[in-house]
Write a protein that holds these residues in place. Sequence first.
Motif, PDB file in Angstrom:
ATOM      1  N   GLY A 191      -3.661 -36.722  60.503  1.00 12.01           N
ATOM      2  CA  GLY A 191      -4.126 -36.037  59.307  1.00 12.01           C
ATOM      3  C   GLY A 191      -5.241 -36.785  58.614  1.00 12.01           C
ATOM      4  O   GLY A 191      -6.249 -36.187  58.194  1.00 12.01           O
ATOM      5  N   LYS A 192      -5.096 -38.091  58.501  1.00  8.33           N
ATOM      6  CA  LYS A 192      -6.126 -38.907  57.859  1.00  8.33           C
ATOM      7  C   LYS A 192      -7.396 -38.942  58.710  1.00  8.33           C
ATOM      8  O   LYS A 192      -8.513 -38.940  58.179  1.00  8.33           O
ATOM      9  CB  LYS A 192      -5.610 -40.323  57.624  1.00  8.33           C
ATOM     10  N   VAL A 193      -7.219 -38.992  60.029  1.00 10.31           N
ATOM     11  CA  VAL A 193      -8.384 -39.014  60.910  1.00 10.31           C
ATOM     12  C   VAL A 193      -9.184 -37.723  60.770  1.00 10.31           C
ATOM     13  O   VAL A 193     -10.418 -37.743  60.635  1.00 10.31           O
ATOM     14  CB  VAL A 193      -7.947 -39.240  62.373  1.00 10.31           C
ATOM     15  N   VAL A 194      -8.482 -36.584  60.779  1.00  8.15           N
ATOM     16  CA  VAL A 194      -9.168 -35.297  60.644  1.00  8.15           C
ATOM     17  C   VAL A 194      -9.861 -35.203  59.283  1.00  8.15           C
ATOM     18  O   VAL A 194     -11.003 -34.736  59.184  1.00  8.15           O
ATOM     19  CB  VAL A 194      -8.176 -34.138  60.828  1.00  8.15           C
ATOM     20  N   GLN A 195      -9.184 -35.657  58.251  1.00  7.12           N
ATOM     21  CA  GLN A 195      -9.784 -35.618  56.917  1.00  7.12           C
ATOM     22  C   GLN A 195     -11.030 -36.497  56.863  1.00  7.12           C
ATOM     23  O   GLN A 195     -12.058 -36.109  56.285  1.00  7.12           O
ATOM     24  CB  GLN A 195      -8.762 -36.062  55.866  1.00  7.12           C
ATOM     25  N   LYS A 196     -10.937 -37.675  57.463  1.00  7.18           N
ATOM     26  CA  LYS A 196     -12.080 -38.588  57.458  1.00  7.18           C
ATOM     27  C   LYS A 196     -13.245 -38.019  58.277  1.00  7.18           C
ATOM     28  O   LYS A 196     -14.416 -38.267  57.962  1.00  7.18           O
ATOM     29  CB  LYS A 196     -11.668 -39.952  58.011  1.00  7.18           C
ATOM     30  N   MET A 197     -12.952 -37.261  59.311  1.00  8.10           N
ATOM     31  CA  MET A 197     -14.011 -36.658  60.121  1.00  8.10           C
ATOM     32  C   MET A 197     -14.954 -35.809  59.269  1.00  8.10           C
ATOM     33  O   MET A 197     -16.157 -35.749  59.543  1.00  8.10           O
ATOM     34  CB  MET A 197     -13.403 -35.791  61.231  1.00  8.10           C
ATOM     35  N   HIS A 198     -14.416 -35.178  58.250  1.00 12.31           N
ATOM     36  CA  HIS A 198     -15.201 -34.264  57.431  1.00 12.31           C
ATOM     37  C   HIS A 198     -15.571 -34.862  56.069  1.00 12.31           C
ATOM     38  O   HIS A 198     -16.083 -34.152  55.205  1.00 12.31           O
ATOM     39  CB  HIS A 198     -14.430 -32.960  57.237  1.00 12.31           C
ATOM     40  N   ALA A 199     -15.321 -36.154  55.908  1.00 10.99           N
ATOM     41  CA  ALA A 199     -15.619 -36.803  54.629  1.00 10.99           C
ATOM     42  C   ALA A 199     -17.130 -37.008  54.463  1.00 10.99           C
ATOM     43  O   ALA A 199     -17.860 -37.188  55.453  1.00 10.99           O
ATOM     44  CB  ALA A 199     -14.904 -38.143  54.543  1.00 10.99           C
ATOM     45  N   PRO A 200     -17.616 -37.002  53.226  1.00 15.72           N
ATOM     46  CA  PRO A 200     -19.052 -37.251  52.987  1.00 15.72           C
ATOM     47  C   PRO A 200     -19.520 -38.593  53.532  1.00 15.72           C
ATOM     48  O   PRO A 200     -20.671 -38.714  53.970  1.00 15.72           O
ATOM     49  CB  PRO A 200     -19.164 -37.190  51.458  1.00 15.72           C
ATOM     50  N   THR A 201     -18.641 -39.595  53.499  1.00 18.76           N
ATOM     51  CA  THR A 201     -19.045 -40.913  54.013  1.00 18.76           C
ATOM     52  C   THR A 201     -19.313 -40.868  55.511  1.00 18.76           C
ATOM     53  O   THR A 201     -20.212 -41.556  56.014  1.00 18.76           O
ATOM     54  CB  THR A 201     -17.954 -41.957  53.723  1.00 18.76           C
ATOM     55  N   THR A 202     -18.539 -40.058  56.231  1.00 17.81           N
ATOM     56  CA  THR A 202     -18.764 -39.908  57.666  1.00 17.81           C
ATOM     57  C   THR A 202     -20.083 -39.196  57.935  1.00 17.81           C
ATOM     58  O   THR A 202     -20.871 -39.608  58.798  1.00 17.81           O
ATOM     59  CB  THR A 202     -17.604 -39.139  58.312  1.00 17.81           C
ATOM     60  N   THR A 203     -20.339 -38.135  57.184  1.00 14.67           N
ATOM     61  CA  THR A 203     -21.608 -37.417  57.328  1.00 14.67           C
ATOM     62  C   THR A 203     -22.786 -38.342  57.040  1.00 14.67           C
ATOM     63  O   THR A 203     -23.781 -38.357  57.775  1.00 14.67           O
ATOM     64  CB  THR A 203     -21.648 -36.212  56.379  1.00 14.67           C
ATOM     65  N   ALA A 204     -22.670 -39.133  55.987  1.00 10.17           N
ATOM     66  CA  ALA A 204     -23.748 -40.044  55.614  1.00 10.17           C
ATOM     67  C   ALA A 204     -23.985 -41.083  56.702  1.00 10.17           C
ATOM     68  O   ALA A 204     -25.132 -41.431  57.016  1.00 10.17           O
ATOM     69  CB  ALA A 204     -23.423 -40.729  54.294  1.00 10.17           C
ATOM     70  N   ARG A 205     -22.894 -41.554  57.286  1.00 11.83           N
ATOM     71  CA  ARG A 205     -23.016 -42.575  58.323  1.00 11.83           C
ATOM     72  C   ARG A 205     -23.741 -42.011  59.549  1.00 11.83           C
ATOM     73  O   ARG A 205     -24.659 -42.640  60.102  1.00 11.83           O
ATOM     74  CB  ARG A 205     -21.631 -43.081  58.704  1.00 11.83           C
ATOM     75  N   LEU A 206     -23.365 -40.822  59.986  1.00 16.74           N
ATOM     76  CA  LEU A 206     -24.023 -40.209  61.136  1.00 16.74           C
ATOM     77  C   LEU A 206     -25.487 -39.884  60.835  1.00 16.74           C
ATOM     78  O   LEU A 206     -26.351 -40.011  61.711  1.00 16.74           O
ATOM     79  CB  LEU A 206     -23.271 -38.944  61.556  1.00 16.74           C
ATOM     80  N   ASP A 207     -25.761 -39.498  59.612  1.00 18.21           N
ATOM     81  CA  ASP A 207     -27.148 -39.247  59.217  1.00 18.21           C
ATOM     82  C   ASP A 207     -27.971 -40.525  59.303  1.00 18.21           C
ATOM     83  O   ASP A 207     -29.146 -40.502  59.711  1.00 18.21           O
ATOM     84  CB  ASP A 207     -27.201 -38.679  57.799  1.00 18.21           C
ATOM     85  N   ARG A 208     -27.375 -41.657  58.905  1.00 21.74           N
ATOM     86  CA  ARG A 208     -28.092 -42.931  58.976  1.00 21.74           C
ATOM     87  C   ARG A 208     -28.466 -43.262  60.419  1.00 21.74           C
ATOM     88  O   ARG A 208     -29.588 -43.693  60.697  1.00 21.74           O
ATOM     89  CB  ARG A 208     -27.235 -44.066  58.395  1.00 21.74           C
TER      90      ARG A 208
END
Length: 249
Positions: A191-208
């Motif tokens: 559950g935490k992994v799935v939630q983290k997948m869609h977190a803004p911090t994850t999006t920001a990291r992939l954008d970087r």
Amino acid sequence: MCATRASAALLAAALGLAGGAQAAGLDLTPDERAAFGAEVRALLLGEPDIVDRALGALSPAPDYADEIARDTALLDAERDALAADSGDWSEGPEDGTPLVVFLPPACTECQPLLAELRALGARRGDTRLVVKDMPGTEDGGQSAARFLTAVLDEVGPDAWLEAREGLAALPEPANPAMLELFAQTMAWPAGKVVQKMHAPTTTARLDRVRDLAGRLGIDIAPSFVVGGILVRGNMPAAVLERYLDRSAD
């Protein structure tokens, strides 16, 4: 003759391998083609500078000074961005010579490469290996890269290694339901992994990572930054070690 056929012909002739004339024409059975490829790979791993010697004898050495200067300026400007951040898996001494690899999130050939790079770093003891999970533009590459980032953040670096191995074996590594099932099977907090997948911090990291690759002109993975040299495209670990040796001189 297309570029692939020309490259094969040139390599066969330059290296002087047994059966080179036949190989140059690519008149091979599937088994012969596989054997020839394995022989070439073994030779390149054993003597990675042989291509430089062979090609140098066939044509004048091109002048890459301008290209090298541009890459050096790029790497100097992106020094901070290339350093490992919280979203990157890394291994080795923090003050070691950086070996940064941009890897696609799910590829079968990446696992042997990562194992070779880890063995190289462990053997040298002076190398900081940094892996930047490089998301693709398609939805599948995005999902797998988000999964790796989430596992690293929520479970840790050892789990990230297991996740990479698992993604390479999954029949549908881009399927969110399969990724969640994978996490459950590994007894991770799915559950935490799935939630983290869609977190803004994850999006920001992939954008970087995507933006950094774009600024460096990297449009293919694996690619490397090693010893102050930018290598676009895959390269045997034996060749990468030569670059590390040069940076240590």
